[in-house]
Design a protein around this motif. Structure first.
Motif, PDB file in Angstrom:
ATOM      1  N   LYS A   3       0.850  -1.188   0.000  1.00  0.00           N
ATOM      2  CA  LYS A   3       0.000   0.000   0.000  1.00  0.00           C
ATOM      3  C   LYS A   3       0.891   1.245   0.000  1.00  0.00           C
ATOM      4  O   LYS A   3       1.471   1.608   1.033  1.00  0.00           O
ATOM      5  CB  LYS A   3      -0.924   0.007   1.217  1.00  0.00           C
ATOM      6  N   PRO A 171      -3.128   9.206  -0.776  1.00  0.00           N
ATOM      7  CA  PRO A 171      -3.574   8.082   0.071  1.00  0.00           C
ATOM      8  C   PRO A 171      -4.173   8.531   1.400  1.00  0.00           C
ATOM      9  O   PRO A 171      -5.128   7.914   1.887  1.00  0.00           O
ATOM     10  CB  PRO A 171      -2.293   7.273   0.280  1.00  0.00           C
ATOM     11  N   HIS A 233      -8.779   0.824  -2.953  1.00  0.00           N
ATOM     12  CA  HIS A 233      -8.318   0.983  -1.570  1.00  0.00           C
ATOM     13  C   HIS A 233      -6.844   1.388  -1.506  1.00  0.00           C
ATOM     14  O   HIS A 233      -6.251   1.380  -0.418  1.00  0.00           O
ATOM     15  CB  HIS A 233      -8.566  -0.304  -0.781  1.00  0.00           C
ATOM     16  N   TYR A 235      -4.026   0.071  -2.935  1.00  0.00           N
ATOM     17  CA  TYR A 235      -2.937  -0.896  -3.032  1.00  0.00           C
ATOM     18  C   TYR A 235      -2.378  -0.940  -4.457  1.00  0.00           C
ATOM     19  O   TYR A 235      -3.069  -0.606  -5.423  1.00  0.00           O
ATOM     20  CB  TYR A 235      -3.433  -2.294  -2.652  1.00  0.00           C
TER      21      TYR A 235
END
Length: 414
Positions: A3, A171, A233, A235
């Motif tokens: 991530k 992020p 998400h 990643y």
């Protein structure tokens, strides 16, 4: 599964590319509503519309007759694929004066990777990309630039600020900016997938993001659902290297070509183009497939299998056999024709016997050699001057050289 914590990807997405390209190449079209069509016909649809046309409600796919009625000042331009490919190459050169292009996603979309030292300056670098394109190519051909931790989120960021935008999805800010989007704003979620999600009770982004990876995989019916979950998400999404599976071309036939003879004449040209691409890529095929469809999308399918083959005379002979079968099975009229060479084998894996003096083996080697000579001659002169048997010009041109979403033609295709 990793991530990222910064803006690792920069996505460049051009605005109304074909239409903007025509306005760039033809200054008299600037500021006017422009629609790009595949062929000069009233019975086709728009494949691109300029921003001025979009402002009047026109959309890609609108039929010409409806577009004229909806936008009386509309200027229609027949697509010029070779010009767009050349412009694409100029754009890549311009971007690479700022940073390397990691991957070309389509004729008007490309993605770059940022090093960790560049993450804090992501938006500044994005603006530099936009500035160098404007300075090198010109201000008419605008692009939207998005930044994010992975390819999907960077692409979404570019889409969120179209046209001519610049945006980052950091992020640390997720999922907030995503919650205001419609499901169909997400690349990979078309109306069909959105309807499938709705049947499962997923009608907005918040509900989609609450799903678990395996749930989205099950809804999608493939691993692509899980990959989408990972991308949304934040990643990294590693995709296996794709393996070339086929070389093929298709064409919707003009009204006066919609007979078995017309389809055969077009299929010969499409097959010759596909086989030349296959040879350039270093493959032979073990199968040739033919699809003929009628106006109801029903039709006929045939396939012929053989030893690894890459010379035109042998492949054209197989095509002739398939059309004989189509005629026997009463496939008289065709709205479209598609050919595909598949079950590919790298030429380096084919072991020929140079000491096989049988007439058939010698003839095959001769035809392979002549096919290679014809390819070299045609590429050198940028025109199909050497070919086997009859050669026709299919209305609309660009047989084997049309731009597709996942394919940019080589210069040799034109």
């Amino acid at each position: 599964m990793r991530k990222p914590t910064g803006l690792e990807r920069l996505y460049v997405d051009f605005d109304s590319f074909f239409a903007s390209a025509e306005q760039h190449l033809q200054p008299g079209l600037r500021g006017r509503p422009v629609g790009v069509i595949p062929v000069d016909s009233e019975h086709t649809g728009l494949i691109a519309v300029s921003r001025e046309a979009k402002a009047q409600g026109l959309k890609r796919g609108t039929f010409v007759r409806d577009a004229r009625r909806q936008c009386p000042g509309l200027v229609l331009v027949t697509a010029r694929h070779e010009a767009y490919v050349e412009l694409h190459r100029q754009i890549l050169d311009a971007i690479e004066t700022v940073l390397p292009v990691r991957a070309v996603c389509s004729i008007d979309e490309m993605v770059c990777a940022l090093m960790p030292s560049e993450w804090p300056q992501g938006l500044v670098i994005g603006q530099r990309v936009k500035d160098v394109i404007a300075a090198t190519i010109g201000p008419t051909l605008t692009c939207s630039v998005g930044l994010g931790p992975n390819d999907l989120l960077a692409k979404i960021a570019a889409e969120m600020k179209k046209p001519d935008g610049l945006m980052a999805l950091h992020p640390d800010d997720l999922p907030g900016p995503l919650l205001s989007l419609e499901l169909t704003d997400i690349p990979g979620i078309a109306r069909g997938n959105a309807a499938r999600l709705a049947r499962a009770g997923i009608s907005n982004m918040a509900a989609l993001l609450r799903l678990q990876p395996k749930e989205l995989r099950q809804l999608w019916g493939s691993v692509e659902g899980e990959r989408m979950w990972m991308g949304l998400h934040g990643y990294t999404v590693e995709r296996p290297e794709t393996r070339r599976r086929m070389f093929g071309h298709g064409r919707v036939l003009p009204a006066d070509w919609r007979s078995l003879n017309g389809a055969y004449a077009a299929a010969r040209v499409l097959l010759a183009k596909a086989s030349a691409r296959m040879r350039r890529a270093g493959f032979a095929a073990k199968a040739l497939a033919l699809w003929l469809t009628d106006r109801n999308s029903a039709g006929w399918y045939g396939e012929e299998r053989f030893q690894p083959t890459w010379d035109d005379p042998s492949l054209l002979a197989s095509l002739s056999h398939l059309f004989l079968h189509a005629e026997r099975e009463d496939m008289r009229r065709s709205r479209s024709v598609h050919v595909a060479l598949h079950d590919l084998v790298p030429l380096s894996d084919i072991e020929g016997d140079l000491f096989d003096h049988a007439p058939e083996a010698q003839l095959k080697r001769r035809m392979e050699s002549l096919s290679a000579i014809a390819d070299h001659f045609n590429v050198r002169h940028r025109k199909t001057l050497l070919h086997w048997g009859p050669w026709v010009t299919i209305p609309g041109g660009y047989a084997g050289a049309k731009i597709a979403f996942n394919r940019i033609p080589d210069a040799e295709d034109f």
